[in-house]
Motif scaffolding. Structure first.
Motif, PDB file in Angstrom:
ATOM      1  N   UNK A 107       0.925  -1.256  -0.044  1.00 15.13           N
ATOM      2  CA  UNK A 107       0.096   0.086   0.130  1.00 15.13           C
ATOM      3  C   UNK A 107       0.743   1.239  -0.134  1.00 15.13           C
ATOM      4  N   UNK A 108       0.602   2.315  -0.970  1.00 12.64           N
ATOM      5  CA  UNK A 108       1.442   3.415  -0.700  1.00 12.64           C
ATOM      6  C   UNK A 108       0.850   4.421   0.183  1.00 12.64           C
ATOM      7  N   UNK A 109      -0.269   3.956   0.758  1.00 10.86           N
ATOM      8  CA  UNK A 109      -0.574   5.055   1.829  1.00 10.86           C
ATOM      9  C   UNK A 109      -2.024   4.442   2.401  1.00 10.86           C
ATOM     10  N   UNK A 110      -2.086   4.996   3.851  1.00  9.52           N
ATOM     11  CA  UNK A 110      -3.170   4.504   4.508  1.00  9.52           C
ATOM     12  C   UNK A 110      -4.671   4.592   3.623  1.00  9.52           C
ATOM     13  N   UNK A 111      -4.781   5.738   2.963  1.00  7.38           N
ATOM     14  CA  UNK A 111      -5.891   6.114   2.268  1.00  7.38           C
ATOM     15  C   UNK A 111      -6.175   4.798   0.991  1.00  7.38           C
ATOM     16  N   UNK A 112      -5.062   4.644   0.575  1.00  7.07           N
ATOM     17  CA  UNK A 112      -4.986   3.809  -0.575  1.00  7.07           C
ATOM     18  C   UNK A 112      -5.567   2.365   0.029  1.00  7.07           C
ATOM     19  N   UNK A 113      -5.173   1.991   1.200  1.00  3.82           N
ATOM     20  CA  UNK A 113      -5.406   0.622   1.977  1.00  3.82           C
ATOM     21  C   UNK A 113      -6.876   0.665   2.120  1.00  3.82           C
ATOM     22  N   UNK A 114      -7.046   1.840   2.939  1.00  3.55           N
ATOM     23  CA  UNK A 114      -8.748   1.817   3.215  1.00  3.55           C
ATOM     24  C   UNK A 114      -9.720   1.852   2.163  1.00  3.55           C
ATOM     25  N   UNK A 115      -9.286   2.044   0.916  1.00  4.77           N
ATOM     26  CA  UNK A 115     -10.235   1.948  -0.244  1.00  4.77           C
ATOM     27  C   UNK A 115     -10.113   0.712  -0.911  1.00  4.77           C
ATOM     28  N   UNK A 116      -9.237  -0.330  -0.581  1.00  4.13           N
ATOM     29  CA  UNK A 116      -9.187  -1.493  -0.933  1.00  4.13           C
ATOM     30  C   UNK A 116     -10.442  -2.517  -0.886  1.00  4.13           C
ATOM     31  N   UNK A 117     -10.890  -3.165  -1.904  1.00  2.00           N
ATOM     32  CA  UNK A 117     -12.274  -3.793  -1.833  1.00  2.00           C
ATOM     33  C   UNK A 117     -11.747  -5.172  -1.311  1.00  2.00           C
ATOM     34  N   UNK A 118     -12.961  -5.795  -0.592  1.00  2.00           N
ATOM     35  CA  UNK A 118     -12.974  -6.952  -0.222  1.00  2.00           C
ATOM     36  C   UNK A 118     -13.450  -7.957  -1.278  1.00  2.00           C
ATOM     37  N   UNK A 119     -12.660  -9.019  -1.581  1.00  2.00           N
ATOM     38  CA  UNK A 119     -12.651  -9.747  -2.626  1.00  2.00           C
ATOM     39  C   UNK A 119     -13.588 -10.992  -2.453  1.00  2.00           C
ATOM     40  N   UNK A 120     -14.207 -11.185  -1.177  1.00  2.00           N
ATOM     41  CA  UNK A 120     -15.147 -12.601  -0.872  1.00  2.00           C
ATOM     42  C   UNK A 120     -16.104 -12.056  -0.138  1.00  2.00           C
ATOM     43  N   UNK A 121     -17.226 -13.160   0.113  1.00  2.00           N
ATOM     44  CA  UNK A 121     -18.097 -12.799   1.099  1.00  2.00           C
ATOM     45  C   UNK A 121     -19.221 -11.958   0.667  1.00  2.00           C
ATOM     46  N   UNK A 122     -20.147 -11.566   1.518  1.00  2.00           N
ATOM     47  CA  UNK A 122     -21.454 -11.093   1.042  1.00  2.00           C
ATOM     48  C   UNK A 122     -21.227  -9.566   1.026  1.00  2.00           C
TER      49      UNK A 122
END
Length: 319
Positions: free
Chosen positions: A140-155
């Motif tokens: 991750x290039x930064x915390x904001x970028x990490x927070x915007x990552x999407x979850x790839x499984x589940x509901x």
């Protein structure tokens, strides 16, 4: 690509307003009751860039953004407010979730109305690819970028990690507390993000405790398994008189809310805390056994006093 600043977004938003709406905005700004107030002389016959400059100089950029959004909605320019909110959100968003709270101030773990609607509604939003979401890609290039990552499984597939923590902390705790499985590698970003918030990680620990045998089940004969005392047993470490080992035990006590659930350190912390509770119980029992009442009952006459009490006489017709 030139990044948008709050001030430039203010200028653009105010410049795009129709003349009547711009005048209504200026009147609303002038009549705003909350301090600091903007004098009429600094609003009258001013252009959009001048009003934007006045807003920033009076309130600072962050507060000017909030005031502008408030006034735009007040004069029913909702579309302009939404457009500006969307444009400037990244300027104020540091990637930290806005946690929901219960009436007592504790972290709300139940799904939000938005989360329930998401599950009950149509299909999930488009899920970003692993490269786009950052799973398995570069760090991750930064915390904001990490927070915007999407979850790839589940509901909640496709939703951002920040959205997930804002709308269903209980589900996050469930995911991170479940035993390792095929989707374990997909949790890397979620683990990294959630561990930054102690309250969330506490919920993970609670879930972990509910879904597997208690940490107190770890025997004292087990090896510590990490650190400078990795080859010592948990019982030996806890009962040692060595100052270094005693200091290490104290260090582990303070790691209760920060170690990974299920790890060797988690087991060690659980064993130490269970030993502390057992010691406290023994101390309580000893204190109770030496109470004045308990001492009187153990005295030679104590038993006799109780046994010498007269029993009520039997009725004459009984034998």
């Amino acid at each position: 690509m030139v990044s948008t600043t709050i001030k430039s977004a203010l200028v653009r938003a105010l410049s795009d307003l129709p003349k009547d709406d711009f005048l209504a905005f200026c009147h609303a700004l002038r009549d705003r009751r909350a301090p600091p107030r903007v004098p009429y002389s600094r609003v009258e016959d001013r252009s959009a860039p001048q009003i934007a400059e006045q807003l920033v100089s009076t309130f600072t950029e962050r507060t000017a953004r909030e005031v502008t959004l408030e006034l735009l909605r007040q004069i029913h320019c909702n579309e302009a407010a939404e457009a500006m909110d969307s444009t400037t959100k990244a300027c104020v968003d540091k990637g930290n979730p806005d946690f929901r709270r219960t009436s007592t101030g504790k972290l709300e773990t139940k799904p939000s109305l938005e989360a329930r609607r998401h599950v009950a509604g149509g299909g999930p939003p488009r899920a970003r690819s692993p490269e786009e979401a950052g799973e398995g890609g570069a760090a991750a290039s930064g915390w904001l970028e990490l927070s915007g990552r999407s979850i790839q499984f589940g509901k909640y597939t496709g939703q951002s990690l920040k959205w997930l923590l804002e709308n269903d902390v209980g589900y996050v705790a469930y995911l991170l507390a479940e035993p390792p499985g095929p989707r374990e590698q997909k949790k890397d970003s979620l683990i990294q993000y959630a561990k930054a918030y102690p309250e969330v990680w506490d919920e993970v620990r609670i879930q972990r405790g509910n879904s597997r045998p208690s940490k107190s089940a770890v025997g004292g004969g087990a090896l510590v398994g990490f650190g400078v005392h990795a080859l010592a047993t948990l019982r030996g470490l806890y009962g040692s008189k060595d100052p270094q080992k005693r200091s290490y035990v104290e260090f582990l006590r303070k790691k209760s809310s920060s170690c990974d659930p299920g790890s060797k350190m988690d087991d060690a912390v659980g064993y130490i805390l269970q030993c502390d509770r057992n010691k406290a119980k023994r101390t309580t029992r000893q204190t109770t056994s030496f109470s004045p009442r308990a001492v009187r009952e153990r005295q030679p006459g104590g038993e006799g006093v109780q046994s010498s009490r007269r029993r009520p006489p039997r009725a004459p017709w009984t034998k």
